[in-house]
Design a protein around this motif. Sequence first.
Motif, short mmCIF file in Angstrom:
data_model
loop_
_atom_site.label_atom_id
_atom_site.label_comp_id
_atom_site.label_asym_id
_atom_site.label_seq_id
_atom_site.Cartn_x
_atom_site.Cartn_y
_atom_site.Cartn_z
N TRP A 48 7.69 7.39 0.43
CA TRP A 48 7.37 6.77 -0.86
C TRP A 48 8.45 5.76 -1.21
CZ3 TRP A 48 2.68 7.33 -2.65
CH2 TRP A 48 1.94 8.49 -2.33
N LEU A 49 8.10 4.47 -1.19
CA LEU A 49 9.06 3.41 -1.53
C LEU A 49 9.08 3.15 -3.04
CD1 LEU A 49 8.16 1.06 1.44
CD2 LEU A 49 10.09 2.62 1.26
N ARG A 50 8.08 3.69 -3.76
CA ARG A 50 8.08 3.71 -5.22
C ARG A 50 7.63 5.09 -5.66
NH1 ARG A 50 4.87 -1.80 -6.85
NH2 ARG A 50 6.12 -3.26 -5.60
N LYS A 51 7.90 5.42 -6.92
CA LYS A 51 7.43 6.69 -7.44
C LYS A 51 5.91 6.68 -7.47
CE LYS A 51 11.49 7.95 -10.16
NZ LYS A 51 11.99 8.34 -11.48
N ARG A 52 5.33 7.79 -7.10
CA ARG A 52 3.88 7.85 -6.98
C ARG A 52 3.20 7.54 -8.33
NH1 ARG A 52 0.68 13.17 -4.96
NH2 ARG A 52 2.17 13.00 -3.25
N GLN A 53 3.81 7.99 -9.41
CA GLN A 53 3.19 7.79 -10.72
C GLN A 53 3.07 6.31 -11.07
OE1 GLN A 53 5.68 9.68 -9.97
NE2 GLN A 53 5.36 11.79 -10.71
N ALA A 54 3.91 5.48 -10.44
CA ALA A 54 3.91 4.05 -10.77
C ALA A 54 2.94 3.26 -9.89
CB ALA A 54 5.32 3.49 -10.61
N ILE A 55 2.20 3.94 -9.02
CA ILE A 55 1.31 3.26 -8.08
C ILE A 55 -0.13 3.42 -8.56
CG2 ILE A 55 0.49 3.18 -5.70
CD1 ILE A 55 3.20 4.34 -4.86
N ASP A 56 -0.86 2.32 -8.59
CA ASP A 56 -2.28 2.35 -8.94
C ASP A 56 -3.08 2.37 -7.64
OD1 ASP A 56 -4.82 2.10 -9.83
OD2 ASP A 56 -4.51 0.24 -10.96
N PRO A 57 -3.69 3.51 -7.28
CA PRO A 57 -4.40 3.60 -6.00
C PRO A 57 -5.51 2.56 -5.86
CG PRO A 57 -4.14 5.77 -6.98
CD PRO A 57 -3.73 4.79 -8.01
N ALA A 58 -6.13 2.18 -6.97
CA ALA A 58 -7.25 1.24 -6.88
C ALA A 58 -6.80 -0.14 -6.43
CB ALA A 58 -7.94 1.15 -8.25
N LYS A 59 -5.51 -0.44 -6.57
CA LYS A 59 -5.02 -1.77 -6.23
C LYS A 59 -4.25 -1.79 -4.91
CE LYS A 59 -4.74 -3.10 -11.11
NZ LYS A 59 -3.85 -3.54 -12.22
N ILE A 60 -4.35 -0.68 -4.17
CA ILE A 60 -3.62 -0.58 -2.90
C ILE A 60 -4.44 -1.19 -1.76
CG2 ILE A 60 -2.81 1.07 -1.13
CD1 ILE A 60 -0.92 0.76 -3.44
N THR A 61 -3.79 -1.96 -0.92
CA THR A 61 -4.39 -2.40 0.36
C THR A 61 -3.53 -1.86 1.49
OG1 THR A 61 -3.13 -4.47 0.30
CG2 THR A 61 -5.38 -4.50 -0.61
N TRP A 62 -4.13 -1.79 2.67
CA TRP A 62 -3.43 -1.16 3.81
C TRP A 62 -3.20 -2.16 4.93
CZ3 TRP A 62 -1.43 3.60 3.31
CH2 TRP A 62 -1.92 4.39 2.26
N GLU A 63 -2.05 -2.04 5.57
CA GLU A 63 -1.69 -2.94 6.67
C GLU A 63 -1.05 -2.09 7.78
OE1 GLU A 63 0.54 -6.85 6.08
OE2 GLU A 63 2.12 -5.55 6.91
N MET A 64 -1.51 -2.28 9.01
CA MET A 64 -0.94 -1.52 10.12
C MET A 64 0.53 -1.86 10.29
SD MET A 64 -2.31 -1.19 14.03
CE MET A 64 -3.92 -0.70 13.45
N ALA A 65 1.36 -0.84 10.46
CA ALA A 65 2.79 -1.05 10.68
C ALA A 65 3.01 -1.48 12.13
CB ALA A 65 3.57 0.22 10.37
N LEU A 66 3.57 -2.67 12.32
CA LEU A 66 3.71 -3.27 13.66
C LEU A 66 5.17 -3.48 14.01
CD1 LEU A 66 0.93 -6.01 13.31
CD2 LEU A 66 0.71 -3.75 14.36
N LEU A 67 5.45 -3.44 15.32
CA LEU A 67 6.76 -3.85 15.82
C LEU A 67 6.80 -5.36 15.92
CD1 LEU A 67 7.22 -1.20 18.68
CD2 LEU A 67 7.78 -0.99 16.25
N ALA A 68 7.98 -5.90 16.20
CA ALA A 68 8.14 -7.35 16.19
C ALA A 68 7.26 -8.04 17.22
CB ALA A 68 9.62 -7.70 16.41
N ASP A 69 7.01 -7.42 18.36
CA ASP A 69 6.25 -8.08 19.44
C ASP A 69 4.77 -7.69 19.42
OD1 ASP A 69 6.60 -5.48 20.12
OD2 ASP A 69 7.17 -5.85 22.22
#
Length: 940
Positions: A48-69
């Motif tokens: 958790w990079l922010r407190k969960r209470q401060a996150i609005d799930p409806a406004k979340i988008t997802w991005e695959m975590a990638l290495l540099a290459d």
Amino acid sequence: MNVTSGNIVACDPIVQPDGEPFARQVAPGSYAVEYVEGNSRPALLVLWLRKRQAIDPAKITWEMALLADQNAADLGEDEYYGYPVDAGWGCFMDADAGRAMAEREERAKAEDPDFDNYYEAFLAEKTEDCDAFVHCPSGGQDASNIMLCTSGWGDGYYPSYWALDKQGEAVALVTDFGVITNGDARSSEDIADEAYLASLSPEKLAALEAMTAAIEAGDADTAAALCASGLVSANQIIPSTGDTAILDAIRLDQQAVLAALLDGKPCPDVPGKLKPNPPDYFNYATRLGRFYQKKRKPRTPESLDILRRNAGLAEKPGRQVSAASAAALLASSDIRLVPTGELLTRYSLYRLPGYAEANKQSPQPLIAVCDGNLTLDSLDLDFPDDVSASPAVGFLVTGKLTVTGNITSQNSKARSLVVLGDLHAGNVATSGAALLVRGNVVVDGVWCGSGVGESCIDGDFVARLLIADHHRFAIGGATRAPRAAPENTGAPVHWSQALKEPKGDVPIHFVLNEECLDDQAWPFNFAVFLQRLQAGLPVLHPDCCEGSPKLARWRKGKDFFTDAEADYYRAHYERAAKAYKQAEAAGCPTALCRYKRALSHFKDKEPKQAIPLFSWCIDNNAYLGESLVKRAAAQIMLVRQGEHDDEAAACAAARADCARVIEAEGFGRERSLLDALTTLGDALYQADEFEAALAPLTRALEIDSADHAANSNMGNCLWHLDRRSEALPYLDKAIAADPDEDYAHLIKAYCHLELEDFAAAAQSLFNYLERRPDNPSAREHLIRCLVILDRLTDAQAQAFEMDERHPDHYLVNADGIMADALRNVGRHEEALKHAELSARANPTPGHHFYIKGLCHYDLQDIDGALASWHALAEVEPDNVYVLNRLAIGYLSKNPDTALSYLDKSLAIDPDFALTLKLREAFVKAQPSLASRLRGMFSRK
């Protein structure tokens, strides 16, 4: 989790602690990490990079975590990037933590010469105790640390995803272990439970909890009042216990509460969520304390009576019915015929053979039900099918059944008998029937189950004798009766039968009257036993009673035999042989014990001990076919071990034993015939009669084309006959039949070597050495193959392996091994380099100096060759190989010196073949030496 550099790594920290960080960075700081389970498995690891209470799930988008290459555009549908797991653990850590692990490992290696690896030293203890933990490789709590958790399905490949807010900033990082589907970590049962809980009003929930308290306190008035209020019912599931009020009252044995809950009404069906265990309330109560619930005490008779009355099973006055047969009983007014479907679930009759199948028939067969207690003179379960339009499956007595005489059946299709109360009978002897008794059983004489059937007794069992003749007994309570079963003396008893299906604790010939025994392979005669029982004639041996010294001695022998079987199964053959001997001394059958002793010695590679025991079995016609084959195989084993004084006579004796079994067609056992043919082929092979061995092996493969031994021996014989291509398919079949057996891999490697398929040969040698790593000759062949294939790194690794496993081998060290292998394939310069390294590493002259000299000679460096050979000759002056090589080296430089070395070689071994060949070579190279050589050789 302490993030120090901002570079986040997700990896298996045990296998890949130096994993690369993701391309996206985060701000250094301290962040919460959550470990989420789904379906009782690790499902997600969340940073958790922010407190969960401060996150609005409806406004979340997802991005695959990638290495540099990595580039998500390169992925196909349903593809993803992730990290591999080979040790069952995943983690999040800062890249600094990975470097801290490496530094700590280096320090540990420097401080402790016995240090093995990082996992064993710093992680193993934690991984055994929990599913998730924090590891601090630097020791300090403020330094970079590692958040570990077990990975969902264990080893696999798991992706991670960034959760982004509407500005595209990362608010969380999640590793998905592939457990959750449709975004819901709950099981279907959890979802249903939560929905049920949500459907309850606060008032109903409070009433259910009050019901639980009333049951625990034994407060019948409160329980009745709660039911009357309409807020709860006795058959409603209580969330805190997961059971109904009725079930809790039965479990806690609260009779007054149970009566109040039922209120004289019929027992309701158990809610579907709780089925199939228990199938019904009465069944649950009667089974408490039996089978899987042995820690719980059986319910009191009062509880059972309450359930019986409310299940319509109340005992009615007992009746004396003089009915000697099933047909007469059916014709009486005491019996009613009920379709199976009505009673199948109610009384949990599914486990009896025939009942579940009968329920599927149309019209449904009937069960003959007798309500209450029943007393009979005798009961014959055999009756003709035309007794009624819909013949009965069997009898069900809802109370206690007393049969003063015998309960019998001879027809393998006899009907079943179900007794919901206790059973008391004079004798029980049934063939193929199925019997179920929910209460206790007392049999004054014998209970004999014969044929494929079963007897299930939930309570205690008491009888003078229990006989299981192909019949399964399941007894839930205590058993107070000696058990006997016929032992098939015509075939060996497999260990699995002795351990998993015990044959009884007394021998059949010991407990039964002689008239009930046959002389055949299966000694028990059920038909005669039944006739004598029905005629009132004795069937038991006088000594068949508890407390008999003979019985006590037999049971002690049985214990020894059981221990021996367990040791035999675990390959503790020496212990097994001793235990079989003790079992025989205590009274177990001599033939069985001696045969099993012989097998134990044979498996333990002790043919000298096995052969006399197999011979005794043969002389006494016990396990004849198997003993003849095994004695033949033991003779061959003796020859292979070099322990037989007359190898030709041993092979001839083995062939004679096999021929006897083959002539008798295996004495009626195909396995014995197959083993005899295979062993005969082995005996012929041992006598170098490879062509003759093919005929019995071919016949063996006609019986079983996949037999390991026959295929292996066939491949071996064909290889010896230089028919290598024909040998390979048989060797492949042998390996397929038993991949762990090593010899077929080795012969397959030799075939490939001689066919110059070095890649295939190398693979077969790898397979062989995986199973038999201490064979230096095989490893030398492998190194040669790898050199030919130009896989020098692999060859060097194998050379080091050989040097480690065989420190006293003749090539002295790994470089000596490589020099020899390289020289043999003509790579002389590389060979010389390794030979020089070998000599520097081990300056004491040995065979590696001989190889070094050969390398110099191959490169026409005669002086270098002579120097190496002279050094070795000083240490080994009688080594004819070295003396002959010195003679060869000096031939062109100084013929007189060459002849002097040849003369020394002849003085040591005048018949050495290489020396005799050198004479011819010298004459051809230096004709002027012919007369001197003739004189020298004639003198010797």
